[in-house]
Every structure is written in C-alpha cells, then in structure tokens.
Design a protein around this motif. Sequence first.
Motif, PDB file in Angstrom:
ATOM      1  N   ASP A   1       0.847  -1.185   0.000  1.00 59.42           N
ATOM      2  CA  ASP A   1       0.000   0.000   0.000  1.00 59.42           C
ATOM      3  C   ASP A   1       0.886   1.240   0.000  1.00 59.42           C
TER       4      ASP A   1
ATOM      5  N   GLY B   1     -10.053   4.578   3.624  1.00 60.14           N
ATOM      6  CA  GLY B   1      -8.707   5.029   3.315  1.00 60.14           C
ATOM      7  C   GLY B   1      -7.659   4.492   4.257  1.00 60.14           C
TER       8      GLY B   1
ATOM      9  N   ASP C   1      -3.282   5.201   0.692  1.00 61.72           N
ATOM     10  CA  ASP C   1      -2.697   6.135  -0.275  1.00 61.72           C
ATOM     11  C   ASP C   1      -1.423   6.741   0.292  1.00 61.72           C
ATOM     12  N   SER C   2      -0.542   7.156  -0.590  1.00 63.56           N
ATOM     13  CA  SER C   2       0.693   7.795  -0.163  1.00 63.56           C
ATOM     14  C   SER C   2       0.372   9.017   0.686  1.00 63.56           C
TER      15      SER C   2
ATOM     16  N   THR D   1      -0.405  12.708  -0.698  1.00 66.28           N
ATOM     17  CA  THR D   1      -1.453  12.917  -1.693  1.00 66.28           C
ATOM     18  C   THR D   1      -2.694  13.543  -1.064  1.00 66.28           C
TER      19      THR D   1
ATOM     20  N   ALA E   1      -5.666  12.395  -1.449  1.00 60.06           N
ATOM     21  CA  ALA E   1      -6.497  11.301  -0.934  1.00 60.06           C
ATOM     22  C   ALA E   1      -6.132  10.979   0.515  1.00 60.06           C
TER      23      ALA E   1
END
Length: 567
Positions: A281, A309, A333-334, A337, A339
Amino acid sequence: LAVADDVRAEKDSLPDGLSMHLTGPGGTAADFMDAFSGGDTWVMLIAGLVVIVALLVTYRSPTLWLLPLLSAVASLVVAMAVVRGLVELDWLTVNGQTMFILPVLVFGAATDYALLLVARYREELRHHEDKHEAMALALHRAGPAVFASGLTVMIGLMCLLAATMTPTASLGPVCAIGVLVSIAAMLTLLPALMLACGRRVFWPARPTYGSEDHFEDSFWARVGTRISRLPRPVWILTTLGLVALALGTLTLDAKGLTNEQAFVNEPESVVGQRILASHFDAGTGAPVYVFASEDSAEAVMKAVAATEGVDPAGVHPLGVKDGTVMIAGDLLDSSDTEAARDTVDRVRDAVHGIDGADALVSGNAAQTLDMLEASAHDNRIVIPLVLLVVFLVLCVLLRALIAPLLLLGTVVLSYLAALGLSSLVFQMLGFDGADPSYPLWAFVFLVALGIDYNIFLMTRVHEESKRVGTREGALLGLRATGGVITAAGLVLAGTFAVLATLPMVFAAELGITVALGVLLDTLIVRSVLVTALTLDVGRWMWWPSALFHKEARAAGDDEPKPELAKV
C-alpha cells in the motif's frame, strides 16, 4: 537526519545485485536537506555574476560596476552576520529556504538602490562642477526615494510575522534585515566610494560639467510622447492585456506538491516511494498516528480501522505512556497525496466523536493538511495587511489619496498577471502544482519590491510636477527614471531567476514568478500603465494635497468637479 546518513552509508556494504533506497519521511527530509546543502553559496555566486553582467551592460564602463558590486557584497556579508548573531541569541529562526532567498534579495535590492543613486549622481554631475555638491544633491533628491522604498519593503516583509507558518514568519525579519543593511550601505558606503573615485569612474562616458543628459531623445522619452497622444486608450488596453494574463491563475493549483512533484530531479526517496507503492500500500511507512486516552484505546482503534482510506489490518497500538496510547494506522494512499489528507479528515471526524478520548491525529499527511490550512489562514491575514501598509506609506510619501489607490491597483494587477503568466510557464515546464505558501511568498516579494518602482517613478513625477505641472511632470519623470527602472528591473529579475537553478520546484517557481513579475512591472506596468494613468487623471492624482490645489488654482478651478467620478 543523522540516522538517514548512517543508513545510506550501508549501501557500500550491500551484496552484488542488491539495491537500497531510503524513503519515507526520514528519506524525504534527508533529500530536502541535500537539495539545500550548499545551495546558498551557489545562488550567491550566480547572483553576483548576474549583477556584474547587468551593471556592465547598464553602465558600459569597465570600472563603474565594481563599486555597486562591492557595496552589495558588503551588505550581504553584514546582513548574514547580523542574522547569524540573532539566531545564536535565539531571537530568530532560519531554515534552508530563508537562507537561499536572502542573498538573492540583498543583491537585487542593493543593486536597485545603487542604480537609482548613481543615475541621479551622474545627472547632477552635469549640472554641478563640484563632485561633492553633486553627490549631496543626489542624496538629497534620490535618498528619500531609496529610503522610502526600502522602508516599504521592510514593513511589507515584517507583515509576515502575522503568519502562523514558521518558515513564512521567519522569512520576514531575516529579509528585512537584509534590506535595512542594503539601504545603509547604498546611502553611506557607495557615495563614499563614488566620491573617492571621482568622475573618472564613469570612463569612458564621463559626465562632464555642462554636458547634455540626452533624456529628450531617449527610448522612454519617445515612449512617453506616444503615450501622451492617447493616454486613456493606452491604459485601458494595457489593463485588459494584464487582466487576460491574470486569467491564467484559474489553472494554478497551489494545493501542495507530492514528494515526487517537489523535486526537479529524481532523488532517492522518490525512487524508493515508487518501489514501495508497486509492492505494498502506498501509505506504508508513513501511517496516521492517533494519540488518545488509554481507557478509550479499543474504541479509537475500531473507529480508525473502520475509516475509509485506512488499512484495517494495519491499525495497531504502539505503546502507552502517562495514560496516553499511541495508535498507528497504515494509509492506503501515499501520505503526500490529497487522498491521504482526505483520509485524515475522516479519521479526525471519527475519533473526535468518541467521548473521553481527547484524541489528536498526527502523521505526515496530517501535518501537510494542517500546513495547507495554516497557509490559507496566512493568505487571508498577511495579504490585506501588506496592502494596507503599502497604501499608508504611499499616502504619506505622496501626501495624496488618489495616486496611492491607483498605484496599489496596478501593483495587485501586476501580481495577478505575473501569477497567471507563471502558471502557463509551469505547465510548459511540466510542473504539476505549487506549494501552498508559494502565492503568499510571491505576493510579498512582488508587491514589496514592485512598490520600489512606483516610488522611484512617482517621487520624480511629484518633484517635476511642482515645477511644470502634472502632465509635463509625468513625461519628465518617465524620461529621467525609465532607463534606471528598466535596468533595476532586469537586475532584480535576473537575480531571482537564479532560484530556478536549485533542484526544488518551490524555489524554481518562486524565482520564475518574481522574475516575470518584475519584468512586467518595470517594462509595462510602471513605465506604460502608470504613466498613462497619470497623464489621463492629471492633477487629481495629487488630491487632496497642496499640489492638487496649486494646479487647480493655476487652471482657474479650485473646486472639485463631478468629472472625478468619471476618472
């Protein structure tokens, strides 16, 4: 960072065929430090070279450029010493960004002030045989403009203290110190050096007593003549052109940069992050952290795990201390970002609703989210504050209200046009966005420095208007200052463009924007738009000062008329 260096040192002992890339928050921080390491020296050297070339082209003298350059170098050395002393006393906080901007600002501002003073001194040498008398008059007439413009820049920079972001707030006093030292050097050291060298320093174009200054047939004199024929269409068309450029701001994305987007090159942490995302991930290695009361640990963990998330399997406690539990949750998510920042918002909403948890959410993504919110707050506070300060200084300097309002409007329009034009350039260069602090930093530099040229021009126009009236005074002011303002703008634009040589997108974008903005300001806004406005508005520029009433009496009309509303 020391640990990061130790880890990277292990690369040399790896078996053949095995590669290692340090990534995550520690790797990214190390790459940022590497990008800034030695950058201030590199920037200083290139900025010095830019100043030398600009002065050689401006003066066309093999010797004259040395004196402004020596004065600028002295300014920088003293400014850096003062800043270092204040840092050691814990009165100031500096970082890599601040210290690579200081040399650029000092070189640019100091050279600007030097150009203005030398130009006025050369002009006075043609009217006075004694060099000391010529310098005294040059200081008397150009000194207030230098001091006023420098003071305005300093006050504008000090407005950054109202910012909540430490890098932004610390930039203000550091750069203000640089400007203050530059003013002092250009009004003391440079005049002393010029007097010591005498007229021969201008060789081969020595300004002899009684010679002509040739302002009447200069480029800017011809421009002024053309503007004077139809000033209203000129300022309307110029304004429309700048508004068209300003529309480019609609495409500007200043919501932050990912780690990959933040570098011009591809450092190790970016490579490592890409490899990490291809196997795990993307948020692994930079989780969201939640601090809550120990009694609510289970409820908080369930709330975090249920948040969209967050990887439910990656939620686990890291330890308990003094009744507070630390919980980590891996992001899908990174962390750099949008997100991931949205996930942080959802996690905060979830854990803040748990009674008695007193939960706090931190981590890389949370810090970025808080920085975005702080930057938005700083924009709302600092930008109006800077505009108010600039307006008040112009009111005091010109003893008027109309001129400061119009000049302030041109400064804001120039800034928006520079931002819009820069946005188009960024797209061509492949930059995917901008740092959230970029608009504010660009605004402060462009408005604070751009007001320099307003002051240079309008103080001369004001001076000439007392003698010959506003219309002729506007043309004489443009003739006398057009060349020096253009030269000063080219120097300042060149020094800030040096920032584009650093491997950081933020530095490159800031340098490009300030350089483009200064060029727009000196070549179009100050010399064309302001001159056309002054010619069209006429004596109303000085309302309600004594100069306005003097011209009104001379015209046989000392009462305000409804025509002002049309203007």
